[in-house]
Write a protein that holds these residues in place. Structure first.
Motif, PDB file in Angstrom:
ATOM      1  N   ARG A 160       4.811  -1.722  10.185  1.00 13.46           N
ATOM      2  CA  ARG A 160       5.248  -0.542  10.982  1.00 13.46           C
ATOM      3  C   ARG A 160       6.105  -1.171  12.120  1.00 13.46           C
ATOM      4  N   LEU A 161       5.575  -2.177  12.797  1.00  8.39           N
ATOM      5  CA  LEU A 161       6.083  -2.711  13.849  1.00  8.39           C
ATOM      6  C   LEU A 161       7.508  -3.488  13.564  1.00  8.39           C
ATOM      7  N   CYS A 162       7.187  -4.072  12.434  1.00  7.24           N
ATOM      8  CA  CYS A 162       8.351  -4.915  12.119  1.00  7.24           C
ATOM      9  C   CYS A 162       9.664  -4.158  11.401  1.00  7.24           C
ATOM     10  N   ILE A 163       9.481  -2.960  10.810  1.00 15.10           N
ATOM     11  CA  ILE A 163      10.447  -2.094  10.228  1.00 15.10           C
ATOM     12  C   ILE A 163      11.870  -2.181  10.961  1.00 15.10           C
TER      13      ILE A 163
ATOM     14  N   ASP B   8       1.045  -1.267  -0.069  1.00 12.10           N
ATOM     15  CA  ASP B   8       0.011  -0.002   0.089  1.00 12.10           C
ATOM     16  C   ASP B   8       0.885   1.309  -0.070  1.00 12.10           C
ATOM     17  N   VAL B   9       0.280   2.315  -0.353  1.00 13.59           N
ATOM     18  CA  VAL B   9       0.854   3.670  -0.239  1.00 13.59           C
ATOM     19  C   VAL B   9       1.712   3.953   1.059  1.00 13.59           C
TER      20      VAL B   9
ATOM     21  N   THR C 197       5.461  -1.149  -3.419  1.00 18.20           N
ATOM     22  CA  THR C 197       4.772  -1.187  -4.508  1.00 18.20           C
ATOM     23  C   THR C 197       4.692   0.066  -5.215  1.00 18.20           C
ATOM     24  N   PHE C 198       4.339   1.104  -4.416  1.00 18.64           N
ATOM     25  CA  PHE C 198       4.255   2.517  -4.649  1.00 18.64           C
ATOM     26  C   PHE C 198       5.347   3.441  -4.494  1.00 18.64           C
ATOM     27  N   PRO C 199       5.947   4.363  -5.381  1.00 17.69           N
ATOM     28  CA  PRO C 199       7.345   4.728  -5.129  1.00 17.69           C
ATOM     29  C   PRO C 199       6.968   5.987  -3.811  1.00 17.69           C
ATOM     30  N   ASP C 200       5.456   6.651  -3.646  1.00 19.08           N
ATOM     31  CA  ASP C 200       5.428   7.513  -2.614  1.00 19.08           C
ATOM     32  C   ASP C 200       5.691   6.845  -1.294  1.00 19.08           C
ATOM     33  N   THR C 201       5.432   5.496  -1.216  1.00 17.40           N
ATOM     34  CA  THR C 201       5.595   5.032   0.064  1.00 17.40           C
ATOM     35  C   THR C 201       7.016   5.060   0.668  1.00 17.40           C
ATOM     36  N   GLU C 202       8.296   5.540  -0.077  1.00 21.88           N
ATOM     37  CA  GLU C 202       9.622   5.647   0.325  1.00 21.88           C
ATOM     38  C   GLU C 202       9.599   6.709   1.532  1.00 21.88           C
ATOM     39  N   LYS C 203       8.892   7.861   1.297  1.00 20.08           N
ATOM     40  CA  LYS C 203       8.880   8.919   2.410  1.00 20.08           C
ATOM     41  C   LYS C 203       8.574   8.497   3.651  1.00 20.08           C
ATOM     42  N   PHE C 204       7.765   7.250   3.799  1.00 18.99           N
ATOM     43  CA  PHE C 204       7.237   6.764   5.291  1.00 18.99           C
ATOM     44  C   PHE C 204       8.379   5.770   5.762  1.00 18.99           C
ATOM     45  N   LEU C 205       9.502   5.631   5.009  1.00 18.62           N
ATOM     46  CA  LEU C 205      10.688   4.688   5.567  1.00 18.62           C
ATOM     47  C   LEU C 205      11.811   5.048   5.620  1.00 18.62           C
TER      48      LEU C 205
END
Length: 355
Positions: free
Chosen positions: A133-136, A125-126, A145-153
């Motif tokens: 989030r618990l596993c990161i 997901d986006v 899958t979405f390029p925008d997800t990178e800003k949350f990681l």
């Protein structure tokens, strides 16, 4: 010495499909493949049918965002699951763990980390789900899958790969699909997918408008576990709880789709050039990820969106007809989508990360 990988992920089909796409690559490459999931979830049903893969069930608690008396018991189940996963992973000695997410993945990821086994996560997901989030913090890498997800990681862990689609879906036969459903090629086919667990509101609305729908369409309805209505007998309406081996053929014959907006499913429809009407889960039912997924697809011209708060027989039929009448426009937009070879990228990343 043969290398070994453990996959985890479950709770819904969307938390299993990427694993199912990857598993054949590792088997063909000579790896030993194990799967760790819940003791009775849909992942056990889906994975147990794959030859050469051994399934291990562990205790797990559901990560709820609402009050439920089970919330008191579930932390103890999660602790039990961590201990089970730790012992199993210590015994199995895998080179790497790949997690697709879902609440079942949390104890397995922690069990791998405790055994110093490198972990790779996948987020469809986006925005990352609660389990991921618990596993990161325990992961070496997160594939998105979405390029925008990178800003949350964390930047050093993030890898944008694009959608991973099961290869067998591309080999479906429309003729076999029509034979399976006993449909003709004289009328277009509408496929409804409410997710592996189904959607009561979508199911009820489809059935309430069925007499109008079958005037223009033949209808295949994947309605979810224990949600078949056996009182409806209509040759142009076929309902199934869930399809596995037949899904590729059914999707090949489909002209348009009504679906929830889970990322794995909608990217499969995108790759297969199936115009979509998306009905995302509401914020009351979820964390809002499907609303973001649906908005992204609508912005790209791949779909229309009908929010569940506005879902009636009238709005549904109106939007279905609009999507069908403009189906060539959606297909042209889909053809412009550039698909990375995400499957190969993730396969290579896992092999490089394996200890």
């Amino acid at each position: 010495m043969m290398k070994k990988i453990i996959f985890t992920g479950g709770g819904s089909a969307g938390h299993v499909t990427v694993n199912i796409a990857l598993i054949p690559r590792f088997l063909q490459d000579g790896w030993s493949v194990e799967y760790m999931g819940s003791e009775s979830g849909i992942e056990k049903q889906l994975v147990s049918s794959i030859p050469g893969v051994r399934y291990h069930g562990v205790a797990t608690g559901k990560l709820r965002r609402y009050f439920d008396w089970q919330n008191i018991k579930d932390p103890f189940k999660i602790v039990k699951g961590i201990l089970q996963a730790y012992r199993l992973i210590k015994q199995q000695k895998p080179n790497v763990l790949f997690s697709k997410g879902g609440f079942v993945s949390v104890p397995v990821v922690i069990g791998a980390w405790l055994n110093k086994v490198p972990v790779i996560l996948h987020e469809s997901d986006v925005t990352p789900g609660l389990a991921n989030r618990l596993c990161i913090p325990f992961a070496a890498a997160v594939c998105t899958t979405f390029p925008d997800t990178e800003k949350f990681l964390p930047k050093e862990k993030s890898h944008y790969v694009g959608p991973i689609v099961r290869q067998d879906l591309k080999r479906g036969s429309a003729e076999r699909g029509r034979q399976y459903c006993q449909f003709t090629d004289k009328k277009p086919i509408l496929l409804i997918m409410g997710g592996s667990l189904g959607s009561r509101k979508i199911n009820e609305t489809i059935r309430a408008g069925l007499n109008q729908l079958i005037q223009r369409f033949q209808v295949v309805h994947l309605c979810g576990k224990e949600q078949i209505d056996s009182t409806i007998q209509c040759p142009e309406y076929k309902q199934y709880e869930y399809l596995n081996e037949e899904l590729a053929d059914v999707m090949a014959m489909t002209d348009i789709v009504i679906s929830r907006a889970g990322a794995n499913s909608i990217f499969e429809f995108l790759i297969l050039h199936k115009p979509m009407l998306l009905i995302p889960l509401t914020k009351e039912q979820s964390r809002g990820d499907q609303i973001l997924n649906a908005a992204s697809f609508k912005k790209s011209g791949f779909s229309e969106v009908l929010y569940e708060e506005h879902l009636t027989v009238e709005t549904m039929i109106s939007d279905i007809i609009r999507v069908y009448d403009h189906r060539e426009v959606y297909k042209q937009n889909m053809e412009k989508f550039i698909q990375n070879d995400a499957l190969s990228f993730v396969f290579d990343l896992i092999k490089q990360t394996a200890k």
